[in-house]
Write a protein that holds these residues in place. Structure first.
Motif, PDB file in Angstrom:
ATOM      1  N   TYR A   1       0.834  -1.203   0.000  1.00 36.47           N
ATOM      2  CA  TYR A   1       0.000   0.000   0.000  1.00 36.47           C
ATOM      3  C   TYR A   1       0.875   1.261   0.000  1.00 36.47           C
ATOM      4  CZ  TYR A   1      -3.284   3.546   1.663  1.00 36.47           C
ATOM      5  OH  TYR A   1      -4.028   4.694   1.795  1.00 36.47           O
ATOM      6  N   ASN A   2       1.852   1.301   0.874  1.00 35.09           N
ATOM      7  CA  ASN A   2       2.721   2.478   0.946  1.00 35.09           C
ATOM      8  C   ASN A   2       3.615   2.597  -0.286  1.00 35.09           C
ATOM      9  OD1 ASN A   2       1.894   3.457   3.531  1.00 35.09           O
ATOM     10  ND2 ASN A   2       2.971   1.743   4.464  1.00 35.09           N
ATOM     11  N   THR A   3       3.987   1.449  -0.851  1.00 36.54           N
ATOM     12  CA  THR A   3       4.769   1.498  -2.091  1.00 36.54           C
ATOM     13  C   THR A   3       3.948   2.115  -3.211  1.00 36.54           C
ATOM     14  OG1 THR A   3       6.014  -0.463  -1.427  1.00 36.54           O
ATOM     15  CG2 THR A   3       6.047   0.105  -3.751  1.00 36.54           C
ATOM     16  N   PHE A   4       2.677   1.722  -3.308  1.00 35.07           N
ATOM     17  CA  PHE A   4       1.823   2.273  -4.363  1.00 35.07           C
ATOM     18  C   PHE A   4       1.577   3.763  -4.135  1.00 35.07           C
ATOM     19  CE2 PHE A   4      -2.147   3.147  -6.564  1.00 35.07           C
ATOM     20  CZ  PHE A   4      -1.932   2.512  -7.782  1.00 35.07           C
ATOM     21  N   GLN A   5       1.371   4.170  -2.875  1.00 34.26           N
ATOM     22  CA  GLN A   5       1.125   5.584  -2.587  1.00 34.26           C
ATOM     23  C   GLN A   5       2.352   6.444  -2.865  1.00 34.26           C
ATOM     24  OE1 GLN A   5      -1.839   6.928  -1.716  1.00 34.26           O
ATOM     25  NE2 GLN A   5      -2.751   4.899  -1.881  1.00 34.26           N
ATOM     26  N   SER A   6       3.531   5.880  -2.635  1.00 33.25           N
ATOM     27  CA  SER A   6       4.756   6.666  -2.773  1.00 33.25           C
ATOM     28  C   SER A   6       5.390   6.547  -4.152  1.00 33.25           C
ATOM     29  CB  SER A   6       5.759   6.229  -1.694  1.00 33.25           C
ATOM     30  OG  SER A   6       6.949   6.963  -1.792  1.00 33.25           O
ATOM     31  N   LEU A   7       5.486   5.307  -4.668  1.00 29.46           N
ATOM     32  CA  LEU A   7       6.211   5.073  -5.914  1.00 29.46           C
ATOM     33  C   LEU A   7       5.304   4.814  -7.099  1.00 29.46           C
ATOM     34  CD1 LEU A   7       9.052   2.773  -4.496  1.00 29.46           C
ATOM     35  CD2 LEU A   7       9.046   5.257  -4.775  1.00 29.46           C
ATOM     36  N   GLY A   8       4.031   4.516  -6.868  1.00 32.66           N
ATOM     37  CA  GLY A   8       3.108   4.379  -7.969  1.00 32.66           C
ATOM     38  C   GLY A   8       2.921   2.977  -8.493  1.00 32.66           C
ATOM     39  N   TYR A   9       3.511   1.971  -7.875  1.00 32.87           N
ATOM     40  CA  TYR A   9       3.331   0.596  -8.334  1.00 32.87           C
ATOM     41  C   TYR A   9       3.273  -0.314  -7.111  1.00 32.87           C
ATOM     42  CZ  TYR A   9       8.368   0.327  -7.468  1.00 32.87           C
ATOM     43  OH  TYR A   9       9.601   0.370  -6.886  1.00 32.87           O
ATOM     44  N   ALA A  10       2.732  -1.508  -7.328  1.00 35.91           N
ATOM     45  CA  ALA A  10       2.626  -2.488  -6.248  1.00 35.91           C
ATOM     46  C   ALA A  10       2.501  -3.866  -6.861  1.00 35.91           C
ATOM     47  CB  ALA A  10       1.428  -2.191  -5.350  1.00 35.91           C
TER      48      ALA A  10
ATOM     49  N   THR B   1      10.559  -1.902  -2.830  1.00 40.40           N
ATOM     50  CA  THR B   1       9.440  -1.398  -2.052  1.00 40.40           C
ATOM     51  C   THR B   1       9.936  -0.319  -1.096  1.00 40.40           C
ATOM     52  OG1 THR B   1       9.726  -3.024  -0.279  1.00 40.40           O
ATOM     53  CG2 THR B   1       8.372  -3.670  -2.163  1.00 40.40           C
ATOM     54  N   VAL B   2       8.995   0.327  -0.434  1.00 33.52           N
ATOM     55  CA  VAL B   2       9.394   1.420   0.452  1.00 33.52           C
ATOM     56  C   VAL B   2      10.140   0.911   1.678  1.00 33.52           C
ATOM     57  CG1 VAL B   2       7.530   2.953  -0.238  1.00 33.52           C
ATOM     58  CG2 VAL B   2       7.135   1.272   1.547  1.00 33.52           C
ATOM     59  N   PHE B   3      10.030  -0.398   1.961  1.00 33.11           N
ATOM     60  CA  PHE B   3      10.715  -0.938   3.125  1.00 33.11           C
ATOM     61  C   PHE B   3      12.156  -1.354   2.827  1.00 33.11           C
ATOM     62  CE2 PHE B   3       6.510  -2.381   5.247  1.00 33.11           C
ATOM     63  CZ  PHE B   3       6.244  -1.042   5.536  1.00 33.11           C
ATOM     64  N   ASN B   4      12.549  -1.350   1.568  1.00 32.76           N
ATOM     65  CA  ASN B   4      13.942  -1.669   1.250  1.00 32.76           C
ATOM     66  C   ASN B   4      14.543  -0.665   0.289  1.00 32.76           C
ATOM     67  OD1 ASN B   4      12.718  -2.356  -1.153  1.00 32.76           O
ATOM     68  ND2 ASN B   4      12.819  -4.565  -0.766  1.00 32.76           N
ATOM     69  N   ILE B   5      14.172   0.617   0.455  1.00 31.48           N
ATOM     70  CA  ILE B   5      14.783   1.688  -0.337  1.00 31.48           C
ATOM     71  C   ILE B   5      16.219   1.894   0.150  1.00 31.48           C
ATOM     72  CG2 ILE B   5      14.675   4.168  -0.817  1.00 31.48           C
ATOM     73  CD1 ILE B   5      11.683   4.019  -0.648  1.00 31.48           C
ATOM     74  N   PRO B   6      17.185   2.088  -0.760  1.00 34.55           N
ATOM     75  CA  PRO B   6      18.577   2.320  -0.334  1.00 34.55           C
ATOM     76  C   PRO B   6      18.703   3.548   0.547  1.00 34.55           C
ATOM     77  CG  PRO B   6      18.449   1.836  -2.678  1.00 34.55           C
ATOM     78  CD  PRO B   6      17.047   2.004  -2.211  1.00 34.55           C
ATOM     79  N   GLN B   7      19.776   3.601   1.336  1.00 31.28           N
ATOM     80  CA  GLN B   7      19.992   4.700   2.270  1.00 31.28           C
ATOM     81  C   GLN B   7      20.123   6.036   1.546  1.00 31.28           C
ATOM     82  OE1 GLN B   7      19.839   4.062   5.455  1.00 31.28           O
ATOM     83  NE2 GLN B   7      20.120   6.164   6.162  1.00 31.28           N
TER      84      GLN B   7
END
Length: 575
Positions: A116-125, A147-153
């Motif tokens: 859900y957060n990936t789709f809201q932030s990056l536009g795909y899921a 996904t938003v939980f494994n975005i690089p630092q």
């Protein structure tokens, strides 16, 4: 290929030692069915399959199998949702959604939040029902499917800079009042901590924080004081109402609550309904009570566990006409005035609200800081300003709604008060409680004139008066309906007892037909039961709701129409 078999007959002791060996050629047979290339590739590609067995499940639409499947493959469950209209006797073709039949599905909360957060932030899921992605495929390629939980630092740092710029721009254009208001989007966006949150943050998707609740209560309290209302001890919640009809007044200036003039009462002979005529669905949670508009029944009022009270049209459009929103918790009970122009609602937020049916405005609110379980107006036309409420603290509280003052308290029960029923030309009233007793009161005098308590008695969460006013029907929690007289002695009628339904643990309402020939009640299994008043035998039982059938009302004019409500959130009209 041809099979060759060597055959040597058994040699006797007299036979020659140099007997010849006979070679017999058997007819050609196929050793196994032909295996297609797909099956061979599956066998060879499965490194864990030592015996060469297939792990791919069978296609249920396939009529011919070109290989020998294993037992596990043959009896594997069919993938995908069950067909809602299948004729296998298992699936029932019932619509549980406006678009058809929908099955329950579950997904882990962590994976749902991630996608859900990936789709809201990056536009795909990732599509949970398949192996592909949905949404912006260009963004998917650019971010390499992360996904938003494994975005690089490094990406986190870049997003923090962008978010800080957005916050600075918002702060520049917002007022100072909004910055200190914890209920505004600016405050949410300034105080969010999630790197994947959008411009308005992700906090708004969750429940309000304690600071936001406190601000909302103070704001609602201030608004109530500005309107000149007396703020009591109950929880504060801003009241509002929404009209759903086409117009509030017709071309002749008549209000939408005006009863039809062509309807006349005919209660000479009532009939048991046989079929479902209409279903009203609008409450998102269970419905706890329903009430027909007094004397005419062209509207029906419903109290929902979703904190809302709704009123529905019965004859014409059969749609929701108005929604009353003023409680912050489930609504427990509702009660019309004699003319239907106003009604009371009692909620688990410890408030009793007095509504104008037509405009949807709250005329006044009452609270003692305890939960009201039942609200009742004095049925006399000259005492429509007298409110009685049975509370969770064992008291029956009486208000004068004109002054807003408590004029009397009836305090004798040993448990929460469940029902208030007026008898004897409204000079007395009977109350039932969790203390498994009945008490009779003289109206206006806080002294019990009759106390009924027997060792065999159970709690009675619902009581109805017979149309001839001589009897009370009490729903007892030992799965029976008991009858008490309303004369001086208030004795139990041992000859009349209605049983067969399962109502233990539920406050299923009991009611009479307008001609008094039938007793009716819902039960905990969603059934509706009808008994003959004279013989006390079950006349008919029918499945009405999924779950508990909690309320039932006979139409005041139509002799064979009944409305029921249940914890499935539906109100049904039977004919």
């Amino acid at each position: 290929m041809d099979l060759l078999q060597s055959y040597s007959p058994t040699s006797n002791s007299d036979s020659d030692s140099d007997s010849e060996t006979q070679i017999i050629k058997l007819p050609t047979k196929s050793a196994a069915p032909k295996v297609d290339d797909t099956a061979l590739s599956l066998i060879s590609s499965d490194p864990t399959s030592s015996s060469g067995s297939l792990t791919k499940p069978l296609d249920p639409t396939q009529h011919v199998v070109t290989y020998n499947p294993t037992y596990d493959q043959l009896w594997a469950p069919i993938y995908g949702p069950a067909h809602p209209f299948a004729k296998d006797g298992l699936a029932q073709g019932l619509r549980n959604h406006k678009l058809g039949s929908v099955e329950d599905a579950s997904i882990a909360s962590f994976h749902f939040d991630e996608q859900y957060n990936t789709f809201q932030s990056l536009g795909y899921a990732a599509d949970p029902s398949a192996t592909h992605f949905v949404g912006d495929l260009n963004s998917l390629e650019t971010n390499r499917g992360v996904t938003v939980f494994n975005i690089p630092q490094s990406e986190h740092k870049r997003r923090r800079v962008l978010n800080k710029r957005e916050i600075d721009e918002d702060d520049a254009i917002e007022n100072d009042d909004d910055k200190d208001n914890p209920a505004t989007d600016t405050w949410l966006s300034r105080n969010r901590k999630s790197p994947w949150a959008g411009k308005k943050g992700n906090v708004g998707q969750e429940e309000l924080t304690e600071e936001q609740k406190k601000y909302a209560e103070e704001h609602a309290k201030k608004k109530a004081e500005e309107r000149g209302e007396k703020v009591e001890k109950g929880e504060i919640f801003e009241e509002k109402s929404m009209f759903h009809g086409k117009e509030e007044r017709d071309y002749q200036g008549r209000s939408w609550i005006t009863p039809p003039k062509d309807k006349k009462a005919d209660v000479e002979h009532c009939y048991i309904p046989k079929r479902l005529e209409h279903t009203w669905s609008g409450h998102t949670k269970g419905v706890s009570a329903i009430r027909f508009f007094p004397k005419f029944g062209h509207l029906i009022l419903s109290a929902g566990m979703d904190t809302k009270v709704k009123i529905w049209d019965v004859y014409n459009s059969r749609k929701c006409m108005r929604t009353y929103m003023g409680h912050s918790k489930a609504v427990r009970d509702i009660c019309f005035t004699n003319d239907g122009s106003k009604f009371l609602s009692a909620g688990y937020d410890k408030n009793i609200k007095y509504w104008d049916t037509e405009t949807g405005k709250v005329i006044s609110s009452f609270s003692t800081g305890k939960i009201p379980y039942v609200v009742k107006l004095n049925p006399d036309d000259d005492k429509q300003n007298v409110l009685l409420a049975g509370m969770s603290d064992k008291k029956i509280v009486q208000w004068d709604m004109n002054s807003g003052e408590i004029t009397q308290e009836y305090d004798q029960h040993l448990g929460a008060v469940n029902t208030i029923t007026f008898v004897d030309d409204n000079r007395r009233f009977v109350t039932s409680s969790d203390d498994k007793s009945l008490r009779v009161w003289e109206f206006g005098i806080p002294v019990v004139i009759k106390y009924i308590s027997e060792p065999h008695m159970h709690s009675m969460p619902s009581i109805a008066v017979h149309p001839n006013s001589n009897w009370l029907a009490a729903q007892s929690l030992d799965n029976q309906i008991l009858i008490y007289s309303t004369r001086e002695r208030f004795q139990l009628n041992k000859k009349k007892r209605f049983a067969g339904h399962i109502a233990a643990g539920y406050a299923c309402q009991v009611n009479f037909s307008p001609d008094g020939r039938f007793v009716m009640s819902g039960d905990g299994e969603g059934k509706m039961w009808y008994w003959n008043w004279k013989t006390c035998k079950v006349f008919r039982s029918m499945k009405c709701h999924e779950g508990v059938c909690i309320g039932c009302e006979w139409h005041p004019l139509e002799t064979s129409k009944v409305a029921t409500c249940g914890w499935d959130g539906l109100i049904k009209f039977w004919d």
